[in-house]
Design an enzyme around this catalytic site. Sequence first.
Site, short mmCIF file in Angstrom:
data_model
loop_
_atom_site.label_atom_id
_atom_site.label_comp_id
_atom_site.label_asym_id
_atom_site.label_seq_id
_atom_site.Cartn_x
_atom_site.Cartn_y
_atom_site.Cartn_z
N GLU B 244 0.98 -1.31 0.12
CA GLU B 244 -0.05 -0.10 0.09
C GLU B 244 0.73 1.23 0.06
O GLU B 244 0.66 2.15 -0.89
CB GLU B 244 -1.02 0.08 1.11
N ARG B 270 -0.83 34.27 -16.57
CA ARG B 270 -1.08 35.27 -15.72
C ARG B 270 -0.23 36.36 -15.67
O ARG B 270 1.02 35.98 -15.32
CB ARG B 270 -1.28 34.58 -14.49
#
Lengths: 77, 381
Positions: B244, B270
Amino acid sequence: MTEIHDYVRMEFAPERASVAPDENLLAQGIVDSLGILKLVTFLEQRFGFEAADDDLVPENFSTLEMIRDFVERKRKP
Amino acid sequence: MDLSFTPEQLALRGEVVKFARKELNAGLVERDHQQAFSREGWDKCAAMGIHGLPFPREHGGSGADVLTTMLAMEGLGYGCRDSGLIFAINAQMWAVQMPILNFGTEEQKRRYLPRLCGGEWIGAHGMTEPGSGSDSSALATTAVRRGHRWILNGTKTFVTNAPIADVFVVFATTDRARGFMGVTGFVVEKGAPGFHVGKPIEKMGLKTSPMAELVFEDCELPLDALLGEEGGGTRVFSSSMEWERGCLLASSLGAMERQLETCVDYATNRRQFNRPIGKFQSVANKIVDMKVRLETSRLLLYKLAWLKSAGGEAVIDAAIAKLHLSESWVQSCLDAIQIHGGYGYTTEFELERDLRDAIAGRIYSGTSEIQRNIIAAQLGL
Ligand SMILES: Cc1cc2nc3c(=O)[nH]c(=O)nc-3n(C[C@H](O)[C@H](O)[C@H](O)COP(=O)(O)OP(=O)(O)OC[C@H]3O[C@@H](n4cnc5c(N)ncnc54)[C@H](O)[C@@H]3O)c2cc1C
């Protein structure tokens, strides 16, 4: 044996003056699942053997006496 | 260490990305708000073969190797912005399917794996208890053998998938005198007498992945509900955690790559003070750090995949990968929000959700502190 005792005491029970040879380390949670990693690494490095997965059983790690016997068995060629 | 990818592996990653973008992102902001799990997304992923990727064909999987699986999971994280859904799938794959494959009896494999790989059943993994988290093996849940039954008593908490699961891998002590070596794994099916799932637990992030408590009150299980050997639970648990820790975060690698691209794009377009904000060194440096974290994480993860493919244990490598990836992901989320300014703070830009989702990575499957402890122990400290 003294060396194993000192390591276990200092690493896992530093608040205690000593750990009895037949005290159950697992039942009391002195050695837990993370502790066993440390303990096995220490034993492997200090006594020059390699522990297998199958070695990680209570019969080898419940007490200091059992750990000592386990190390002796592993060190035999 | 050979980390070159075959054209087939790269094609699979590409397919997963395309699939995830097209099928898994619709309505996500709303789902997150409502804490709604997407069964539809789950089923689509299963149909795509995600759940069964590294599992043998005879058990309903595709028999992919670890590196291919990680590459596909990375693609899933890149294409799918629903980290909760990905987390739910991973929780099942590594902490339910993998232990059943590695420690289950033939009968257990036959009964559960095809259903889990196929998405028909959902699995959950219950180790944590109200009184034992990091010190997982100090659990209080007991299992006592009585005649032809196991009787379980205790409570599990923070169990991912619990409210929707059909089958549960849980741990209990069968012999307290053996400490963590007396911990035993069990497979429990929904509806077992004396077993019920508590109310869903609300949380900060991963809101589309449901979580609840499991309560066992004289819960009766047949003897063959045992998973692995009696007293072998810690080994089952540690082995699932190793998988995991490594694989769960493969998807966050994909998410980090997506985030990086979003930030480069934003910093290029931007403009403030008559130039793109990316021309300001403090903004560019954040993006550079994001890139460095991405690439170091990638190498650690692929090294782990390679070690696991070679069949060896990888305790220290899994801990290093888990620690580095989870911390990197959180830092990159913070950087991404900062680069986007006020827009980054809005729900619409979906960066704040990434941050909320990422923080969980420092806690589940062993906290960052515990990973450091594992690494220290492996170093003999
Ligand atoms: C999103 C999410 C999903 C989860 N899913 C599941 C699941 O499916 N199944 C399951 O069983 N559990 C699950 N968990 C639970 C998770 O495994 C635990 O939360 C985690 O192990 C920590 O335990 P705890 O919460 O009890 O914290 P504690 O263990 O109480 O820790 C509290 C703090 O103390 C620190 N700490 C504790 N011990 C030490 C130490 N020895 N050295 C240094 N620091 C220490 C911790 O790092 C932490 O910062 C999930 C958790 C989250 C957040």
